[in-house]
Motif scaffolding. Sequence first.
Motif, PDB file in Angstrom:
ATOM      1  N   ASP A  16      99.213  11.763  42.127  1.00 31.78           N
ATOM      2  CA  ASP A  16      99.046  12.170  40.571  1.00 31.78           C
ATOM      3  C   ASP A  16     100.120  12.472  39.838  1.00 31.78           C
ATOM      4  O   ASP A  16     100.451  11.906  38.986  1.00 31.78           O
ATOM      5  N   LEU A  17     100.750  13.471  40.468  1.00 30.94           N
ATOM      6  CA  LEU A  17     101.789  14.255  39.743  1.00 30.94           C
ATOM      7  C   LEU A  17     103.137  13.217  39.953  1.00 30.94           C
ATOM      8  O   LEU A  17     103.873  13.316  38.935  1.00 30.94           O
ATOM      9  N   ALA A  18     103.069  12.561  40.922  1.00 28.26           N
ATOM     10  CA  ALA A  18     104.159  11.674  41.294  1.00 28.26           C
ATOM     11  C   ALA A  18     104.309  10.395  40.110  1.00 28.26           C
ATOM     12  O   ALA A  18     105.148  10.182  39.402  1.00 28.26           O
ATOM     13  N   LEU A  19     103.038  10.020  39.727  1.00 27.61           N
ATOM     14  CA  LEU A  19     102.736   9.007  38.747  1.00 27.61           C
ATOM     15  C   LEU A  19     103.215   9.462  37.379  1.00 27.61           C
ATOM     16  O   LEU A  19     103.615   8.866  36.333  1.00 27.61           O
ATOM     17  N   PRO A  62     106.997   8.661  33.998  1.00 28.15           N
ATOM     18  CA  PRO A  62     107.008   8.227  32.648  1.00 28.15           C
ATOM     19  C   PRO A  62     107.888   9.656  31.766  1.00 28.15           C
ATOM     20  O   PRO A  62     108.646   9.345  30.881  1.00 28.15           O
ATOM     21  N   VAL A  63     107.591  10.684  32.345  1.00 29.04           N
ATOM     22  CA  VAL A  63     108.189  11.840  31.608  1.00 29.04           C
ATOM     23  C   VAL A  63     109.649  11.761  31.768  1.00 29.04           C
ATOM     24  O   VAL A  63     110.478  12.096  31.055  1.00 29.04           O
ATOM     25  N   ALA A  64     110.230  11.196  32.940  1.00 32.40           N
ATOM     26  CA  ALA A  64     111.610  11.049  33.400  1.00 32.40           C
ATOM     27  C   ALA A  64     112.424  10.125  32.212  1.00 32.40           C
ATOM     28  O   ALA A  64     113.284  10.626  31.614  1.00 32.40           O
ATOM     29  N   LEU A  96     112.807   5.751  41.068  1.00 33.02           N
ATOM     30  CA  LEU A  96     113.048   5.200  42.417  1.00 33.02           C
ATOM     31  C   LEU A  96     112.739   6.221  43.285  1.00 33.02           C
ATOM     32  O   LEU A  96     112.258   5.956  44.502  1.00 33.02           O
ATOM     33  N   ALA A  97     113.399   7.257  43.160  1.00 35.40           N
ATOM     34  CA  ALA A  97     113.307   8.482  44.221  1.00 35.40           C
ATOM     35  C   ALA A  97     112.098   8.971  44.442  1.00 35.40           C
ATOM     36  O   ALA A  97     111.513   9.148  45.636  1.00 35.40           O
ATOM     37  N   VAL A  98     110.999   8.967  43.411  1.00 34.69           N
ATOM     38  CA  VAL A  98     109.642   9.372  43.413  1.00 34.69           C
ATOM     39  C   VAL A  98     108.908   8.415  44.135  1.00 34.69           C
ATOM     40  O   VAL A  98     108.052   8.687  44.995  1.00 34.69           O
ATOM     41  N   SER A 120     106.934   8.956  47.403  1.00 37.82           N
ATOM     42  CA  SER A 120     105.615   8.639  47.551  1.00 37.82           C
ATOM     43  C   SER A 120     105.171   7.646  48.624  1.00 37.82           C
ATOM     44  O   SER A 120     103.881   7.713  48.932  1.00 37.82           O
ATOM     45  N   CYS A 121     105.819   6.488  48.656  1.00 39.43           N
ATOM     46  CA  CYS A 121     105.423   5.516  49.351  1.00 39.43           C
ATOM     47  C   CYS A 121     105.886   5.364  50.928  1.00 39.43           C
ATOM     48  O   CYS A 121     105.325   4.918  51.648  1.00 39.43           O
TER      49      CYS A 121
END
Length: 85
Positions: A28-31, A35-37, A64-66, A70-71
């Motif tokens: 959830d935090l990664a998502l 948009p914050v970036a 992309l790094a996030v 995450s994946c």
Amino acid sequence: MYESTSGRPGRNEVDALVDVLAAANRYDLALGVIPVAFAGALVAAHALGVSVLHALSVAAVIGLAVIVDSCYLNPPVDQGSRERH
């Protein structure tokens, strides 16, 4: 979304927000970071006089790094799929 407080006397919006934030997990935090970036990149481009293309490129690399983290590096694990021997 409207949350009914019937059956829970004394519960207010702050308590509901705390419950939602406490239930948030890593994904959830990664998502939320992506948009914050991009929003931060647009603000930085305007405030610092950097070109929008360069600022959004940095935000895209962060996004992309996030996604890769995450994946692929730390993927979600299904707790119910463990085999028992």
